[in-house]
Design an enzyme around this catalytic site. Structure first.
Site, PDB file in Angstrom:
ATOM      1  N   THR A   1     -30.763  10.942  -4.430  1.00 41.22           N
ATOM      2  CA  THR A   1     -31.358  10.172  -3.337  1.00 41.22           C
ATOM      3  C   THR A   1     -30.617  10.550  -2.071  1.00 41.22           C
ATOM      4  O   THR A   1     -29.412  10.339  -1.953  1.00 41.22           O
ATOM      5  CB  THR A   1     -31.260   8.660  -3.599  1.00 41.22           C
TER       6      THR A   1
ATOM      7  N   LYS B   1     -38.698   7.290  -2.143  1.00 42.18           N
ATOM      8  CA  LYS B   1     -37.541   6.625  -2.763  1.00 42.18           C
ATOM      9  C   LYS B   1     -36.909   5.624  -1.800  1.00 42.18           C
ATOM     10  O   LYS B   1     -36.481   4.533  -2.208  1.00 42.18           O
ATOM     11  CB  LYS B   1     -36.510   7.666  -3.219  1.00 42.18           C
TER      12      LYS B   1
ATOM     13  N   LYS C   1     -25.098   3.445   0.312  1.00 34.91           N
ATOM     14  CA  LYS C   1     -25.459   4.807   0.725  1.00 34.91           C
ATOM     15  C   LYS C   1     -26.965   4.917   0.950  1.00 34.91           C
ATOM     16  O   LYS C   1     -27.430   5.386   1.998  1.00 34.91           O
ATOM     17  CB  LYS C   1     -25.040   5.821  -0.359  1.00 34.91           C
TER      18      LYS C   1
END
Lengths: 293, 293
Positions: free
Chosen positions: B100, B175, B243
């Site tokens: 990701t 995502k 993150k």
């Protein structure tokens, strides 16, 4: 308290109330109803309900009284007003407020009801018009556990997931927790769809990727597709969600709890109402983020 | 590009990568791996993987390269660094970043890869360690659609819900939409549980009332019970969620989109990390609201 065929007095013949009354009639309960104008009750009277011309007369002739009205002010009026339920119901009557309302008001009603030998429960529901129609509502109950068990047969006509949560007000608290969970989730659903659209993706394909995993939710599965289609017809009204979130926020503040997600969501929905969307479904929140939806 | 048994070079042998490599080996692919220290790869080498002593040597000897590393800086280094994949892979190699990571970085990798006749896809996943183990990951893919179809057999070994979302970066965008949806929902789940507990309800009974209705979500069903039990072991690390949300917020800001729910959630998780919870699971957010959990 409950005879072979108890008489139920029902106040509140809106979308939810109508379906609930129909289910009670189908289960062979005697149901008396009160409405301000008799004409509005025509279909229910045709089904077998009996019309009463005042809250007081309904209250005097009932073993169980169920209310499903709009706002806490309506609950207050119908229970605590001079011609209200508590003044007029017979001792041992079970009085059940199924409106989503204030836990503090539920406690007040319980206390005042007890002084008149009335048995009060708060029993708000979730499941919407479809749940009311199909008798599959979730019912969250507060009040005396013994009274809860006495009227459980009635609840079972109306719903499926029926849980007693504690003393008076506990049903309302559980329902407010439900609304709080939805409040923040709606923000995430809208942000994701707006982001996907602005990034040039097909939001429908994005839903195909994300609804079955860790981002999945009832709102994502049921409301996000309507946002994308531009279908803002009400499953649950913006104005009612604002009412519920306002009660939840006040209750949280009374308890000294910080709920920044709820506050953020309530602010957004109030702005949405200012945009003229009070009578839209809650999925209209997407318009707060992007008016092109 | 794909021969009868393609050789896959795989970089990133963490919890996710290990399971994915095992599934590829079970499906009879040749798998080369690179790790900084060979010892860490022992179990995979025992399963049949072949160790390469540098990214460059792995890249030179692969038909398909898959990366599953940590942060965008890691992605950048392994692809764009002087001894990286793009400098060393053979023309026609398909290079797939499943980390990701940033959509902008995915576009940059695609552009630079194209100049060297490399076929780049971004293909982040959801489904966690269990999905990686069982080969049931959701895979969100960006890049050329034709290339996507060429490597679909490999994706099918790793996942089940495999969707192409558009040109380079589109997989990352999808995502990030997933992570945005979760971000706000986590706030609502925490607020509801803290509220229920402070109101004196049994939070487990409240979950019984609300998980199957309109408040229902994967997080409510799977993470809320762990919050209540005080089980903060990581399904998904707080530090990794920070993150992902940071990338999502940067990407949203680049696109000029307001995401107040995402911002609020990111701020909360950063504060949670400051409280020492970086290596806890994301359900530890409840501690931000109430340290007694």
């Amino acid at each position: 308290m409950i005879k072979t065929v108890p008489t139920i007095g029902f106040i509140g013949t809106g979308v939810m109330g109508k379906s609930m009354i129909n289910n009670l009639l189908s289960a062979s309960y005697n149901v008396n109803i009160y409405t301000r104008t008799k004409e509005k009750a025509a279909s229910l009277l045709h089904q077998g309900a009996v019309w009463k011309q005042s809250v007081a007369s309904l209250a005097r002739d009932a073993d169980i009284i169920i209310t499903m009205v709009g706002y806490p002010t309506d609950v207050e009026e119908v229970y605590l007003g001079p011609n209200g339920i508590i003044e007029n119901a017979k001792p041992e009557t079970c009085i059940i407020d199924m409106t989503t309302s204030s836990p503090a008001l539920a406690e007040e009603i319980f206390t005042k009801a007890s002084k008149n030998q009335l048995l009060a429960l708060d029993a708000p529901v979730s499941g919407g018009d479809i749940g009311a129609q199909n008798g599959t509502l979730a019912i969250m109950v507060g009040g005396d556990e013994e009274v809860f068990h006495q009227v459980l047969p009635v609840f079972k006509v109306l719903g499926e997931n029926i849980i007693w949560h504690g003393s008076a007000g506990a049903g309302q608290h559980a329902k407010l927790a439900n609304q709080m969970t939805i409040a923040s989730n709606m923000i995430g659903v809208c942000e994701a769809i707006v982001y996907a659209k602005k990034a040039g993706l097909d939001p429908v394909r994005v839903l195909d990727s994300i609804t079955t995993g860790a981002a999945g939710s009832w709102s994502l599965s049921n409301l996000a597709p309507r946002m994308i289609k531009g279908d803002f017809s009400p499953g649950f009204f913006v104005k009612h969600f604002i009412k519920d979130m306002t009660i939840a926020l006040e209750s949280a503040q009374e308890m000294g709890i910080m709920t920044p997600g709820l506050s953020l969501s309530l602010d957004m929905y109030k702005e949405l109402a200012n945009m003229g969307e009070s009578d839209s479904g809650t999925q209209a929140l997407i318009k707060y983020f992007d008016r092109t939806f």
